[in-house]
Design a protein around this motif. Sequence first.
Motif, PDB file in Angstrom:
ATOM      1  N   GLY A   1      92.642  62.491  33.346  1.00 54.91           N
ATOM      2  CA  GLY A   1      93.760  61.578  33.516  1.00 54.91           C
ATOM      3  C   GLY A   1      93.255  60.178  33.237  1.00 54.91           C
ATOM      4  N   ILE A   2      93.723  59.593  32.146  1.00 51.22           N
ATOM      5  CA  ILE A   2      93.175  58.333  31.659  1.00 51.22           C
ATOM      6  C   ILE A   2      94.125  57.186  31.964  1.00 51.22           C
ATOM      7  CG2 ILE A   2      92.385  57.082  29.619  1.00 51.22           C
ATOM      8  CD1 ILE A   2      91.758  59.809  28.363  1.00 51.22           C
ATOM      9  N   ARG A   3      93.640  56.287  32.804  1.00 49.01           N
ATOM     10  CA  ARG A   3      94.414  55.073  33.090  1.00 49.01           C
ATOM     11  C   ARG A   3      94.341  54.123  31.898  1.00 49.01           C
ATOM     12  NH1 ARG A   3      92.165  54.235  37.425  1.00 49.01           N
ATOM     13  NH2 ARG A   3      93.707  55.175  38.819  1.00 49.01           N
ATOM     14  N   LEU A   4      93.138  53.965  31.361  1.00 46.68           N
ATOM     15  CA  LEU A   4      92.957  53.113  30.195  1.00 46.68           C
ATOM     16  C   LEU A   4      91.694  53.540  29.451  1.00 46.68           C
ATOM     17  CD1 LEU A   4      93.735  50.580  28.505  1.00 46.68           C
ATOM     18  CD2 LEU A   4      92.258  49.257  30.032  1.00 46.68           C
ATOM     19  N   ALA A   5      91.804  53.653  28.140  1.00 49.46           N
ATOM     20  CA  ALA A   5      90.647  53.924  27.289  1.00 49.46           C
ATOM     21  C   ALA A   5      90.769  53.079  26.028  1.00 49.46           C
ATOM     22  CB  ALA A   5      90.576  55.399  26.924  1.00 49.46           C
ATOM     23  N   LYS A   6      89.682  52.374  25.705  1.00 50.54           N
ATOM     24  CA  LYS A   6      89.677  51.511  24.527  1.00 50.54           C
ATOM     25  C   LYS A   6      88.431  51.780  23.682  1.00 50.54           C
ATOM     26  CE  LYS A   6      92.196  47.410  26.192  1.00 50.54           C
ATOM     27  NZ  LYS A   6      92.058  45.932  26.417  1.00 50.54           N
ATOM     28  N   LEU A   7      88.641  51.940  22.389  1.00 50.49           N
ATOM     29  CA  LEU A   7      87.555  51.994  21.418  1.00 50.49           C
ATOM     30  C   LEU A   7      87.817  50.906  20.395  1.00 50.49           C
ATOM     31  CD1 LEU A   7      87.840  55.076  22.476  1.00 50.49           C
ATOM     32  CD2 LEU A   7      86.498  55.632  20.455  1.00 50.49           C
ATOM     33  N   GLU A   8      86.833  50.077  20.162  1.00 50.13           N
ATOM     34  CA  GLU A   8      87.005  48.987  19.210  1.00 50.13           C
ATOM     35  C   GLU A   8      85.939  49.051  18.129  1.00 50.13           C
ATOM     36  OE1 GLU A   8      87.097  45.340  21.403  1.00 50.13           O
ATOM     37  OE2 GLU A   8      89.160  45.628  22.056  1.00 50.13           O
ATOM     38  N   HIS A   9      86.396  48.831  16.907  1.00 50.45           N
ATOM     39  CA  HIS A   9      85.509  48.779  15.738  1.00 50.45           C
ATOM     40  C   HIS A   9      84.674  50.056  15.619  1.00 50.45           C
ATOM     41  CE1 HIS A   9      86.637  44.595  15.258  1.00 50.45           C
ATOM     42  NE2 HIS A   9      86.307  44.366  16.515  1.00 50.45           N
ATOM     43  N   SER A  10      85.359  51.191  15.537  1.00 48.07           N
ATOM     44  CA  SER A  10      84.676  52.463  15.313  1.00 48.07           C
ATOM     45  C   SER A  10      84.683  52.784  13.820  1.00 48.07           C
ATOM     46  CB  SER A  10      85.355  53.585  16.099  1.00 48.07           C
ATOM     47  OG  SER A  10      86.724  53.712  15.724  1.00 48.07           O
ATOM     48  N   SER A  11      83.675  53.544  13.383  1.00 50.98           N
ATOM     49  CA  SER A  11      83.558  53.863  11.961  1.00 50.98           C
ATOM     50  C   SER A  11      82.930  55.232  11.792  1.00 50.98           C
ATOM     51  CB  SER A  11      82.711  52.808  11.241  1.00 50.98           C
ATOM     52  OG  SER A  11      81.394  52.792  11.769  1.00 50.98           O
ATOM     53  N   ALA A  12      83.206  55.837  10.632  1.00 50.05           N
ATOM     54  CA  ALA A  12      82.632  57.144  10.310  1.00 50.05           C
ATOM     55  C   ALA A  12      82.387  57.216   8.811  1.00 50.05           C
ATOM     56  CB  ALA A  12      83.573  58.257  10.760  1.00 50.05           C
ATOM     57  N   ASN A  13      81.150  57.453   8.423  1.00 47.11           N
ATOM     58  CA  ASN A  13      80.776  57.686   7.036  1.00 47.11           C
ATOM     59  C   ASN A  13      80.511  59.181   6.894  1.00 47.11           C
ATOM     60  OD1 ASN A  13      79.387  57.970   4.552  1.00 47.11           O
ATOM     61  ND2 ASN A  13      78.747  55.823   4.636  1.00 47.11           N
ATOM     62  N   LEU A  14      81.476  59.910   6.348  1.00 51.58           N
ATOM     63  CA  LEU A  14      81.382  61.363   6.311  1.00 51.58           C
ATOM     64  C   LEU A  14      80.341  61.862   5.327  1.00 51.58           C
ATOM     65  CD1 LEU A  14      85.155  62.348   6.587  1.00 51.58           C
ATOM     66  CD2 LEU A  14      83.487  61.983   8.394  1.00 51.58           C
ATOM     67  N   VAL A  15      79.973  61.066   4.356  1.00 53.38           N
ATOM     68  CA  VAL A  15      78.959  61.482   3.391  1.00 53.38           C
ATOM     69  C   VAL A  15      77.573  61.420   4.030  1.00 53.38           C
ATOM     70  CG1 VAL A  15      77.899  61.015   1.155  1.00 53.38           C
ATOM     71  CG2 VAL A  15      80.358  60.715   1.458  1.00 53.38           C
ATOM     72  N   LYS A  16      77.246  60.297   4.648  1.00 54.88           N
ATOM     73  CA  LYS A  16      75.931  60.126   5.269  1.00 54.88           C
ATOM     74  C   LYS A  16      75.864  60.739   6.668  1.00 54.88           C
ATOM     75  CE  LYS A  16      74.733  55.829   2.873  1.00 54.88           C
ATOM     76  NZ  LYS A  16      74.331  54.401   3.037  1.00 54.88           N
ATOM     77  N   GLY A  17      77.024  60.999   7.263  1.00 57.75           N
ATOM     78  CA  GLY A  17      77.017  61.513   8.628  1.00 57.75           C
ATOM     79  C   GLY A  17      76.681  60.454   9.648  1.00 57.75           C
ATOM     80  N   ASP A  18      77.147  59.221   9.394  1.00 58.12           N
ATOM     81  CA  ASP A  18      76.901  58.109  10.306  1.00 58.12           C
ATOM     82  C   ASP A  18      78.192  57.767  11.050  1.00 58.12           C
ATOM     83  OD1 ASP A  18      74.369  58.030   9.324  1.00 58.12           O
ATOM     84  OD2 ASP A  18      74.717  56.331   7.981  1.00 58.12           O
ATOM     85  N   PHE A  19      78.092  57.638  12.369  1.00 59.83           N
ATOM     86  CA  PHE A  19      79.254  57.336  13.198  1.00 59.83           C
ATOM     87  C   PHE A  19      78.885  56.211  14.161  1.00 59.83           C
ATOM     88  CE2 PHE A  19      79.195  61.759  11.966  1.00 59.83           C
ATOM     89  CZ  PHE A  19      80.478  61.967  11.459  1.00 59.83           C
ATOM     90  N   GLY A  20      79.844  55.345  14.451  1.00 52.00           N
ATOM     91  CA  GLY A  20      79.549  54.230  15.340  1.00 52.00           C
ATOM     92  C   GLY A  20      80.771  53.733  16.082  1.00 52.00           C
ATOM     93  N   ILE A  21      80.516  53.195  17.264  1.00 54.42           N
ATOM     94  CA  ILE A  21      81.550  52.554  18.080  1.00 54.42           C
ATOM     95  C   ILE A  21      80.967  51.252  18.612  1.00 54.42           C
ATOM     96  CG2 ILE A  21      83.005  52.712  20.135  1.00 54.42           C
ATOM     97  CD1 ILE A  21      82.903  55.747  19.869  1.00 54.42           C
ATOM     98  N   LYS A  22      81.631  50.160  18.358  1.00 52.62           N
ATOM     99  CA  LYS A  22      81.126  48.863  18.804  1.00 52.62           C
ATOM    100  C   LYS A  22      81.264  48.717  20.309  1.00 52.62           C
ATOM    101  CE  LYS A  22      79.401  44.772  17.876  1.00 52.62           C
ATOM    102  NZ  LYS A  22      78.043  44.619  17.332  1.00 52.62           N
ATOM    103  N   THR A  23      82.442  48.974  20.847  1.00 51.65           N
ATOM    104  CA  THR A  23      82.644  48.895  22.295  1.00 51.65           C
ATOM    105  C   THR A  23      83.516  50.051  22.767  1.00 51.65           C
ATOM    106  OG1 THR A  23      84.580  47.433  22.071  1.00 51.65           O
ATOM    107  CG2 THR A  23      82.424  46.382  22.368  1.00 51.65           C
ATOM    108  N   LEU A  24      83.228  50.520  23.957  1.00 49.87           N
ATOM    109  CA  LEU A  24      83.989  51.607  24.574  1.00 49.87           C
ATOM    110  C   LEU A  24      84.262  51.244  26.022  1.00 49.87           C
ATOM    111  CD1 LEU A  24      85.082  54.540  24.843  1.00 49.87           C
ATOM    112  CD2 LEU A  24      82.735  55.239  25.354  1.00 49.87           C
TER     113      LEU A  24
END
Length: 283
Positions: free
Chosen positions: A59-82
Amino acid sequence: TILLEGGKVNLTLETSGGEKEDTSITTLPHWFVGIKKVELKDCEVALRLPTDSIAVEAGIRLAKLEHSSANLVKGDFGIKTLQLDAWKVRYDYGMEVSKPVNGQMDYNHLWFDTLQLGARNITYHMNNASVHGEITHGTLKERSGLECEKLLAHLCIDHNHLQLKELWMQTPHSKVSGKAYLRWNAFEPLSNEKLTADLRAHIGKKDVVCLAGTFMPKEMATAYPDSALRAELKVEGNVDSLYIHICKMNFPQVISLEANGWACHITDSVTRSGKLQCEVKTH
């Protein structure tokens, strides 16, 4: 930007047996996905895997992800803030849900009434299985009575090493802090790699009994002293040359220990050697 408010998501994943394994090579699409912001408000999410008897609810009161990215070729994933603020998170393994037992965790049925988490600079690189991230704040409360008031951590890990740049965890009864660095092959002779650890702990009885759960017999939990266990450890080296700078343990009414020294060729029964100065007192 993705926004969802007041939503309910229910997922059920089932696997069927008897199917042949797909051994064909799958080529990932040349996609780079960037999402500026994802925000969930007052949402409920449920995931069930009937075949494995696993159920997860949140049960989520609030969830924030900012500046997330995914490079499917290289398999690189990132999230700036959570940022996560949940009023409930439940994990159940097995069909029968046990009744809450105060003071003992049931690892098959974890029910968190409060879970707050803040993190930043989270990255995952598939090519070397590396994970990097910083937990800037964390609090939780589990139905057994376990409560974490403060959690800070900075972790880097891949197939070569583990680095804990910072750790601070605090409950109403315990504190654990320190840092560590470990090359995985430091446990192999003649590797010339090393490990370092600088850790301090103050662990109260309630947390020990709670974390031990049903693995600790009731008689042992009753006999366990009320005083907190204090420990400090500072070591560096590898299996060929290990230096113990500080090793302290104080368990009031039970035992106190203080040691330092060195050891060489730990894994070799023929050339193993060392020197250890140790003082032990029982109470």
